[in-house]
Design a protein around this motif. Sequence first.
Motif, short mmCIF file in Angstrom:
data_model
loop_
_atom_site.label_atom_id
_atom_site.label_comp_id
_atom_site.label_asym_id
_atom_site.label_seq_id
_atom_site.Cartn_x
_atom_site.Cartn_y
_atom_site.Cartn_z
N ALA A 11 41.33 51.12 32.30
CA ALA A 11 40.65 50.63 33.80
C ALA A 11 40.38 48.89 33.68
O ALA A 11 40.38 48.50 34.98
N GLN A 12 40.05 48.48 32.63
CA GLN A 12 39.90 47.01 32.64
C GLN A 12 40.94 46.18 32.95
O GLN A 12 41.16 45.09 33.81
N ALA A 13 42.38 46.78 32.68
CA ALA A 13 43.53 46.34 32.83
C ALA A 13 43.89 46.15 34.45
O ALA A 13 44.25 45.13 35.07
N TYR A 14 43.44 47.23 34.83
CA TYR A 14 43.51 47.26 36.46
C TYR A 14 42.58 46.28 37.35
O TYR A 14 42.82 45.72 38.01
N ILE A 15 41.27 46.22 36.65
CA ILE A 15 40.34 45.46 37.28
C ILE A 15 40.53 43.90 36.92
O ILE A 15 40.50 43.23 37.94
N SER A 16 41.20 43.88 35.85
CA SER A 16 41.71 42.32 35.57
C SER A 16 42.68 41.91 36.38
O SER A 16 42.87 40.67 37.02
N ALA A 17 43.70 42.76 37.07
CA ALA A 17 44.77 42.62 37.79
C ALA A 17 44.30 42.32 39.11
O ALA A 17 45.10 41.59 40.00
N LEU A 18 43.53 42.79 39.70
CA LEU A 18 42.67 42.56 41.03
C LEU A 18 42.67 40.96 40.98
O LEU A 18 43.05 40.40 42.16
N ALA A 19 42.11 40.30 40.09
CA ALA A 19 42.01 38.82 40.18
C ALA A 19 43.01 38.03 39.74
O ALA A 19 43.43 36.96 40.32
N HIS A 20 43.85 38.41 38.75
CA HIS A 20 44.91 37.75 38.02
C HIS A 20 46.41 37.74 38.68
O HIS A 20 47.16 37.09 38.35
N HIS A 21 46.61 39.05 39.35
CA HIS A 21 47.44 39.33 40.08
C HIS A 21 48.87 39.54 39.26
O HIS A 21 49.95 39.33 39.47
#
Length: 122
Positions: A11-21
């Motif tokens: 889930a953290q990988a997904y949340i981080s990808a929201l901002a880091h693309h």
Amino acid sequence: MEPDPDRVAAAQAYISALAHHRADDVPFAPDCTRVEVGLKTGFSGEHLRRSLNRGPQYRIIEETTTPEFTVVGEALRAKFDVITKPSLAGRRVCAHVDETFLFTTDGKIQHIRADIRPFIKR
């Protein structure tokens, strides 16, 4: 009950990808779906990955706050804020996000349900 560390990492990988693309390492199941405020916005793992990597709807996100993870039955719930890049007169439209993740037996993200409440940040 304490959240499973592998599910939290997914889930953290997904949340981080929201901002880091950069969503190449997000462990989506091939048939993963996402529903945001009742509307289907993710149709497969690859669709979600492409959207996070290049979608204009995510490009306006500058950062996310540290999520608070809790277990709800078989699901993992994450509550965090999304902070956007654009501002007008020093104000930004941001969002309180409450996402619930369901997982496959091998730990991939199967489904995401997102509830979003906008707010103004000064």
